[in-house]
Design a protein around this motif. Structure first.
Motif, PDB file in Angstrom:
ATOM      1  N   THR A   1       0.849  -1.184   0.000  1.00 12.82           N
ATOM      2  CA  THR A   1       0.000   0.000   0.000  1.00 12.82           C
ATOM      3  C   THR A   1       0.884   1.231   0.000  1.00 12.82           C
ATOM      4  N   ALA A   2       0.280   2.351  -0.355  1.00 12.61           N
ATOM      5  CA  ALA A   2       1.009   3.625  -0.317  1.00 12.61           C
ATOM      6  C   ALA A   2       0.097   4.714   0.220  1.00 12.61           C
ATOM      7  N   THR A   3       0.718   5.632   0.936  1.00 12.03           N
ATOM      8  CA  THR A   3       0.091   6.857   1.406  1.00 12.03           C
ATOM      9  C   THR A   3       0.979   7.990   0.920  1.00 12.03           C
ATOM     10  N   PHE A   4       0.711   9.241   1.357  1.00  8.94           N
ATOM     11  CA  PHE A   4       1.622  10.320   0.972  1.00  8.94           C
ATOM     12  C   PHE A   4       1.843  11.281   2.123  1.00  8.94           C
TER      13      PHE A   4
ATOM     14  N   SER B   1       5.965  10.952  -1.592  1.00 10.16           N
ATOM     15  CA  SER B   1       5.730  12.393  -1.600  1.00 10.16           C
ATOM     16  C   SER B   1       4.374  12.627  -2.262  1.00 10.16           C
ATOM     17  N   GLN B   2       3.754  13.744  -1.954  1.00 12.14           N
ATOM     18  CA  GLN B   2       2.452  14.023  -2.560  1.00 12.14           C
ATOM     19  C   GLN B   2       2.563  14.083  -4.083  1.00 12.14           C
ATOM     20  N   GLU B   3       3.669  14.615  -4.584  1.00  8.98           N
ATOM     21  CA  GLU B   3       3.874  14.713  -6.028  1.00  8.98           C
ATOM     22  C   GLU B   3       3.977  13.337  -6.672  1.00  8.98           C
ATOM     23  N   ALA B   4       4.695  12.423  -6.031  1.00  5.27           N
ATOM     24  CA  ALA B   4       4.829  11.062  -6.569  1.00  5.27           C
ATOM     25  C   ALA B   4       3.495  10.326  -6.500  1.00  5.27           C
ATOM     26  N   PHE B   5       2.786  10.471  -5.384  1.00  8.25           N
ATOM     27  CA  PHE B   5       1.472   9.840  -5.231  1.00  8.25           C
ATOM     28  C   PHE B   5       0.541  10.310  -6.344  1.00  8.25           C
ATOM     29  N   SER B   6       0.581  11.603  -6.647  1.00  4.37           N
ATOM     30  CA  SER B   6      -0.298  12.179  -7.663  1.00  4.37           C
ATOM     31  C   SER B   6      -0.031  11.625  -9.059  1.00  4.37           C
ATOM     32  N   VAL B   7       1.172  11.144  -9.307  1.00  6.27           N
ATOM     33  CA  VAL B   7       1.484  10.543 -10.601  1.00  6.27           C
ATOM     34  C   VAL B   7       0.714   9.236 -10.771  1.00  6.27           C
ATOM     35  N   VAL B   8       0.601   8.452  -9.695  1.00  2.00           N
ATOM     36  CA  VAL B   8      -0.001   7.118  -9.800  1.00  2.00           C
ATOM     37  C   VAL B   8      -1.468   7.065  -9.382  1.00  2.00           C
ATOM     38  N   ALA B   9      -1.927   8.055  -8.599  1.00  2.00           N
ATOM     39  CA  ALA B   9      -3.299   7.984  -8.084  1.00  2.00           C
ATOM     40  C   ALA B   9      -3.833   9.357  -7.706  1.00  2.00           C
ATOM     41  N   ASN B  10      -5.131   9.410  -7.555  1.00  6.71           N
ATOM     42  CA  ASN B  10      -5.812  10.605  -7.089  1.00  6.71           C
ATOM     43  C   ASN B  10      -5.492  10.790  -5.603  1.00  6.71           C
ATOM     44  N   PRO B  11      -4.897  11.918  -5.215  1.00  8.76           N
ATOM     45  CA  PRO B  11      -4.549  12.130  -3.804  1.00  8.76           C
ATOM     46  C   PRO B  11      -5.754  12.086  -2.860  1.00  8.76           C
ATOM     47  N   ASP B  12      -6.949  12.320  -3.375  1.00 10.81           N
ATOM     48  CA  ASP B  12      -8.143  12.245  -2.527  1.00 10.81           C
ATOM     49  C   ASP B  12      -8.338  10.851  -1.941  1.00 10.81           C
ATOM     50  N   ALA B  13      -7.739   9.842  -2.575  1.00 10.03           N
ATOM     51  CA  ALA B  13      -7.853   8.469  -2.063  1.00 10.03           C
ATOM     52  C   ALA B  13      -7.122   8.314  -0.738  1.00 10.03           C
TER      53      ALA B  13
ATOM     54  N   MET C   1      10.345  13.420  -6.220  1.00  8.38           N
ATOM     55  CA  MET C   1      10.001  12.033  -6.541  1.00  8.38           C
ATOM     56  C   MET C   1      10.703  11.134  -5.522  1.00  8.38           C
ATOM     57  N   ILE C   2      10.189  11.198  -4.292  1.00  9.04           N
ATOM     58  CA  ILE C   2      10.834  10.571  -3.137  1.00  9.04           C
ATOM     59  C   ILE C   2       9.811   9.777  -2.328  1.00  9.04           C
ATOM     60  N   ALA C   3      10.325   8.987  -1.392  1.00 10.04           N
ATOM     61  CA  ALA C   3       9.448   8.192  -0.525  1.00 10.04           C
ATOM     62  C   ALA C   3      10.129   7.908   0.801  1.00 10.04           C
ATOM     63  N   ALA C   4       9.287   7.609   1.784  1.00  7.28           N
ATOM     64  CA  ALA C   4       9.750   7.126   3.083  1.00  7.28           C
ATOM     65  C   ALA C   4       9.420   5.639   3.154  1.00  7.28           C
ATOM     66  N   ALA C   5      10.356   4.857   3.636  1.00  4.29           N
ATOM     67  CA  ALA C   5      10.215   3.398   3.692  1.00  4.29           C
ATOM     68  C   ALA C   5       9.690   2.947   5.051  1.00  4.29           C
ATOM     69  N   ASN C   6       8.952   1.838   5.042  1.00  6.17           N
ATOM     70  CA  ASN C   6       8.523   1.230   6.295  1.00  6.17           C
ATOM     71  C   ASN C   6       9.766   0.744   7.048  1.00  6.17           C
ATOM     72  N   PRO C   7       9.690   0.537   8.348  1.00  3.41           N
ATOM     73  CA  PRO C   7      10.879   0.168   9.122  1.00  3.41           C
ATOM     74  C   PRO C   7      11.607  -1.072   8.606  1.00  3.41           C
TER      75      PRO C   7
END
Length: 128
Positions: free
Chosen positions: A26-29, A106-118, A47-53
């Motif tokens: 799953t992904a969040t932003f 990141s919100q920008e990366a999330f927006s590339v793959v999905a609607n941020p409203d999700a 175009m970045i992300a934070a990883a789970n532990p």
């Protein structure tokens, strides 16, 4: 004609390899990118992300790149959130509250793959 067949075969092989190695998750932003656990106050773009532990592994994931694709909704708020696009992100941070196989994009990366409203989506991702 032979070159076209080779190109088509290469594209099919690449798709099969991606599907065979993709991790379902799953992904969040998030929206505050610095400081990050990996790079402090150094700007790493959007175009970045934070990883789970588990994936973060005490910083071992810092700098690794992952290709992320939305595969579906996790809630009824946005039943079809996926854009059909993929995004490649760089791990720059730790997401201590993320579950196993979750990425916080990141919100920008999330927006590339999905609607941020999700807010949260199902994904496939793999290291590139």
């Amino acid at each position: 004609m032979a070159i076209q067949r080779i190109i088509i075969a290469a594209l099919i092989a690449t798709s099969l390899i991606y599907m065979a190695t993709a991790i379902p998750g799953t992904a969040t932003f998030y929206t505050t990118y610095v400081p990050s656990a990996c790079y402090g106050f150094q700007d790493q773009g959007t175009m970045i992300a934070a990883a789970n532990p588990s994936l973060y592994n005490n910083g071992e994931a810092c700098g690794r790149r992952y290709r992320v694709k939305c595969t579906g909704a996790t809630n009824q708020g946005v039943p079809q959130p996926c854009t059909g696009n993929e995004v490649t992100v760089k791990i720059v941070d730790l997401c201590p509250g993320c579950g196993n196989d979750q990425l916080d994009l990141s919100q920008e990366a999330f927006s590339v793959v999905a609607n941020p409203d999700a807010g949260r989506i199902k994904t496939d991702y793999n290291q590139v």
